[in-house]
Design a protein around this motif. Structure first.
Motif, PDB file in Angstrom:
ATOM      1  N   THR A  72     -14.123  -3.365  18.531  1.00  0.00           N
ATOM      2  CA  THR A  72     -13.040  -4.183  17.973  1.00  0.00           C
ATOM      3  C   THR A  72     -11.841  -3.378  17.484  1.00  0.00           C
ATOM      4  O   THR A  72     -11.022  -3.894  16.739  1.00  0.00           O
ATOM      5  N   GLY A  73     -11.719  -2.131  17.890  1.00  0.00           N
ATOM      6  CA  GLY A  73     -10.600  -1.318  17.461  1.00  0.00           C
ATOM      7  C   GLY A  73     -10.978  -0.447  16.275  1.00  0.00           C
ATOM      8  O   GLY A  73     -12.150  -0.126  16.078  1.00  0.00           O
ATOM      9  N   PRO A  74     -10.005  -0.085  15.453  1.00  0.00           N
ATOM     10  CA  PRO A  74     -10.270   0.871  14.364  1.00  0.00           C
ATOM     11  C   PRO A  74     -11.105   0.325  13.210  1.00  0.00           C
ATOM     12  O   PRO A  74     -11.537   1.089  12.355  1.00  0.00           O
ATOM     13  N   ARG A  75     -11.312  -0.975  13.171  1.00  0.00           N
ATOM     14  CA  ARG A  75     -12.162  -1.523  12.106  1.00  0.00           C
ATOM     15  C   ARG A  75     -13.108  -2.579  12.684  1.00  0.00           C
ATOM     16  O   ARG A  75     -12.840  -3.166  13.727  1.00  0.00           O
ATOM     17  N   HIS A  76     -14.191  -2.776  11.988  1.00  0.00           N
ATOM     18  CA  HIS A  76     -15.228  -3.712  12.422  1.00  0.00           C
ATOM     19  C   HIS A  76     -14.785  -5.148  12.134  1.00  0.00           C
ATOM     20  O   HIS A  76     -14.444  -5.473  11.001  1.00  0.00           O
ATOM     21  N   ARG A  77     -14.792  -5.975  13.165  1.00  0.00           N
ATOM     22  CA  ARG A  77     -14.455  -7.382  13.022  1.00  0.00           C
ATOM     23  C   ARG A  77     -15.423  -8.201  13.858  1.00  0.00           C
ATOM     24  O   ARG A  77     -16.008  -7.696  14.802  1.00  0.00           O
ATOM     25  N   THR A 105     -22.786   3.852  20.744  1.00  0.00           N
ATOM     26  CA  THR A 105     -23.898   2.941  21.026  1.00  0.00           C
ATOM     27  C   THR A 105     -24.027   2.695  22.525  1.00  0.00           C
ATOM     28  O   THR A 105     -25.127   2.688  23.076  1.00  0.00           O
ATOM     29  N   PHE A 106     -22.899   2.497  23.198  1.00  0.00           N
ATOM     30  CA  PHE A 106     -22.916   2.324  24.652  1.00  0.00           C
ATOM     31  C   PHE A 106     -23.592   3.513  25.324  1.00  0.00           C
ATOM     32  O   PHE A 106     -24.458   3.350  26.190  1.00  0.00           O
ATOM     33  N   ASN A 107     -23.202   4.730  24.949  1.00  0.00           N
ATOM     34  CA  ASN A 107     -23.766   5.924  25.581  1.00  0.00           C
ATOM     35  C   ASN A 107     -25.281   6.010  25.393  1.00  0.00           C
ATOM     36  O   ASN A 107     -26.010   6.349  26.322  1.00  0.00           O
ATOM     37  N   VAL A 108     -25.748   5.703  24.200  1.00  0.00           N
ATOM     38  CA  VAL A 108     -27.194   5.751  23.941  1.00  0.00           C
ATOM     39  C   VAL A 108     -27.919   4.725  24.813  1.00  0.00           C
ATOM     40  O   VAL A 108     -28.897   5.051  25.489  1.00  0.00           O
ATOM     41  N   LEU A 109     -27.439   3.487  24.788  1.00  0.00           N
ATOM     42  CA  LEU A 109     -28.124   2.423  25.537  1.00  0.00           C
ATOM     43  C   LEU A 109     -28.049   2.631  27.054  1.00  0.00           C
ATOM     44  O   LEU A 109     -29.038   2.447  27.759  1.00  0.00           O
ATOM     45  N   ALA A 110     -26.883   3.024  27.550  1.00  0.00           N
ATOM     46  CA  ALA A 110     -26.750   3.286  28.992  1.00  0.00           C
ATOM     47  C   ALA A 110     -27.639   4.459  29.395  1.00  0.00           C
ATOM     48  O   ALA A 110     -28.270   4.428  30.450  1.00  0.00           O
ATOM     49  N   GLY A 111     -27.715   5.479  28.548  1.00  0.00           N
ATOM     50  CA  GLY A 111     -28.565   6.630  28.821  1.00  0.00           C
ATOM     51  C   GLY A 111     -30.043   6.286  28.847  1.00  0.00           C
ATOM     52  O   GLY A 111     -30.838   6.980  29.479  1.00  0.00           O
ATOM     53  N   GLU A 112     -30.424   5.215  28.169  1.00  0.00           N
ATOM     54  CA  GLU A 112     -31.809   4.733  28.190  1.00  0.00           C
ATOM     55  C   GLU A 112     -32.084   3.817  29.382  1.00  0.00           C
ATOM     56  O   GLU A 112     -33.179   3.285  29.512  1.00  0.00           O
ATOM     57  N   GLY A 113     -31.060   3.594  30.200  1.00  0.00           N
ATOM     58  CA  GLY A 113     -31.231   2.738  31.369  1.00  0.00           C
ATOM     59  C   GLY A 113     -31.025   1.260  31.099  1.00  0.00           C
ATOM     60  O   GLY A 113     -31.357   0.423  31.933  1.00  0.00           O
ATOM     61  N   ARG A 114     -30.443   0.932  29.952  1.00  0.00           N
ATOM     62  CA  ARG A 114     -30.193  -0.477  29.627  1.00  0.00           C
ATOM     63  C   ARG A 114     -28.968  -0.976  30.372  1.00  0.00           C
ATOM     64  O   ARG A 114     -28.011  -0.244  30.611  1.00  0.00           O
ATOM     65  N   LYS A 115     -28.961  -2.256  30.693  1.00  0.00           N
ATOM     66  CA  LYS A 115     -27.830  -2.905  31.370  1.00  0.00           C
ATOM     67  C   LYS A 115     -26.839  -3.357  30.307  1.00  0.00           C
ATOM     68  O   LYS A 115     -26.795  -4.516  29.917  1.00  0.00           O
ATOM     69  N   VAL A 116     -26.050  -2.415  29.843  1.00  0.00           N
ATOM     70  CA  VAL A 116     -25.117  -2.654  28.741  1.00  0.00           C
ATOM     71  C   VAL A 116     -23.685  -2.611  29.248  1.00  0.00           C
ATOM     72  O   VAL A 116     -23.390  -1.916  30.211  1.00  0.00           O
ATOM     73  N   LEU A 117     -22.824  -3.365  28.610  1.00  0.00           N
ATOM     74  CA  LEU A 117     -21.399  -3.413  28.951  1.00  0.00           C
ATOM     75  C   LEU A 117     -20.611  -3.161  27.675  1.00  0.00           C
ATOM     76  O   LEU A 117     -20.835  -3.844  26.669  1.00  0.00           O
ATOM     77  N   ALA A 118     -19.706  -2.198  27.714  1.00  0.00           N
ATOM     78  CA  ALA A 118     -18.805  -1.970  26.592  1.00  0.00           C
ATOM     79  C   ALA A 118     -17.493  -2.689  26.887  1.00  0.00           C
ATOM     80  O   ALA A 118     -16.904  -2.511  27.944  1.00  0.00           O
ATOM     81  N   ALA A 119     -17.056  -3.534  25.956  1.00  0.00           N
ATOM     82  CA  ALA A 119     -15.765  -4.214  26.036  1.00  0.00           C
ATOM     83  C   ALA A 119     -14.933  -3.620  24.913  1.00  0.00           C
ATOM     84  O   ALA A 119     -15.160  -3.915  23.740  1.00  0.00           O
ATOM     85  N   LEU A 120     -13.999  -2.725  25.260  1.00  0.00           N
ATOM     86  CA  LEU A 120     -13.337  -1.906  24.257  1.00  0.00           C
ATOM     87  C   LEU A 120     -11.883  -2.292  24.053  1.00  0.00           C
ATOM     88  O   LEU A 120     -11.082  -2.323  25.000  1.00  0.00           O
ATOM     89  N   LEU A 121     -11.552  -2.550  22.796  1.00  0.00           N
ATOM     90  CA  LEU A 121     -10.177  -2.835  22.371  1.00  0.00           C
ATOM     91  C   LEU A 121      -9.707  -1.680  21.500  1.00  0.00           C
ATOM     92  O   LEU A 121     -10.469  -1.137  20.713  1.00  0.00           O
ATOM     93  N   PHE A 122      -8.437  -1.320  21.608  1.00  0.00           N
ATOM     94  CA  PHE A 122      -7.913  -0.181  20.852  1.00  0.00           C
ATOM     95  C   PHE A 122      -7.170  -0.603  19.594  1.00  0.00           C
ATOM     96  O   PHE A 122      -6.928   0.220  18.726  1.00  0.00           O
ATOM     97  N   GLY A 123      -6.769  -1.870  19.520  1.00  0.00           N
ATOM     98  CA  GLY A 123      -6.009  -2.301  18.354  1.00  0.00           C
ATOM     99  C   GLY A 123      -6.363  -3.671  17.911  1.00  0.00           C
ATOM    100  O   GLY A 123      -7.201  -4.335  18.413  1.00  0.00           O
TER     101      GLY A 123
END
Length: 123
Positions: A72-77, A105-123
Motif C-alpha cells: 500500500t505504499g509507504p504506510r500500511h492501509r 513477504t512476496f520473496n519468502v512466499l514465492a521462494g517457498e513455491g507458493r502461488k503469490v501475487l504482489a500488487a505494489l503501489l508506491f504512493g
C-alpha cells in the motif's frame, strides 16, 4: 552449513527497493506493478492507494494466485473488502501491508513455491 537462499528456477524475486522504484530480477519498475510468482511483471493501472477501484483487482483473477500481497505504499492501509470482492468470491486471499514488508513477504512466499501475487503501489 549453507546459509544462502535457494531461489527456485523460474520464480520471480524482488531484488531491490528504493523510494519510487522496485526491481523484479534485473528489471526496474517505477509505477504500480503486479508481480506474479512466475512470469512477467506487468504494469498496474492505479497510481495511488486512493485511486484503487474494483476494476483494478480484476486482472489479478487471470493470474490465478492463491494469495495477493497488496503493498500500500509507504504506510500500511487497508482496502475496503468491496474493492476486492471478486478475489474473495474466487477463494483468493488478500493481505495488505506497507511496500517494503510486501516485497519481503512476496520473496519468502514465492521462494517457498507458493502461488503469490504482489500488487505494489508506491504512493
Amino acid at each position: 552449513m549453507k546459509f544462502q537462499l535457494d531461489q527456485p528456477e523460474g520464480v520471480n524475486n524482488i531484488t531491490r527497493m528504493e523510494p519510487g522504484r522496485v526491481w523484479v530480477g534485473p528489471e526496474a519498475h517505477e509505477r504500480a506493478v503486479l508481480v506474479p510468482w512466475q512470469g512477467a511483471a506487468q504494469a498496474w493501472a492505479p497510481a495511488t492507494f486512493e485511486q484503487l477501484s474494483r476494476e483494478h483487482f480484476a486482472p489479478m483473477l487471470a493470474l490465478r494466485p492463491e494469495l495477493v500481497i497488496l503493498g500500500t505504499g509507504p504506510r500500511h492501509r487497508f482496502a475496503h473488502p468491496a474493492l476486492y470482492r471478486d478475489l474473495i468470491e474466487a477463494g483468493i486471499g488478500l493481505e495488505a501491508m506497507e511496500l517494503h514488508a510486501a516485497c519481503r513477504t512476496f520473496n519468502v512466499l514465492a521462494g517457498e513455491g507458493r502461488k503469490v501475487l504482489a500488487a505494489l503501489l508506491f504512493g
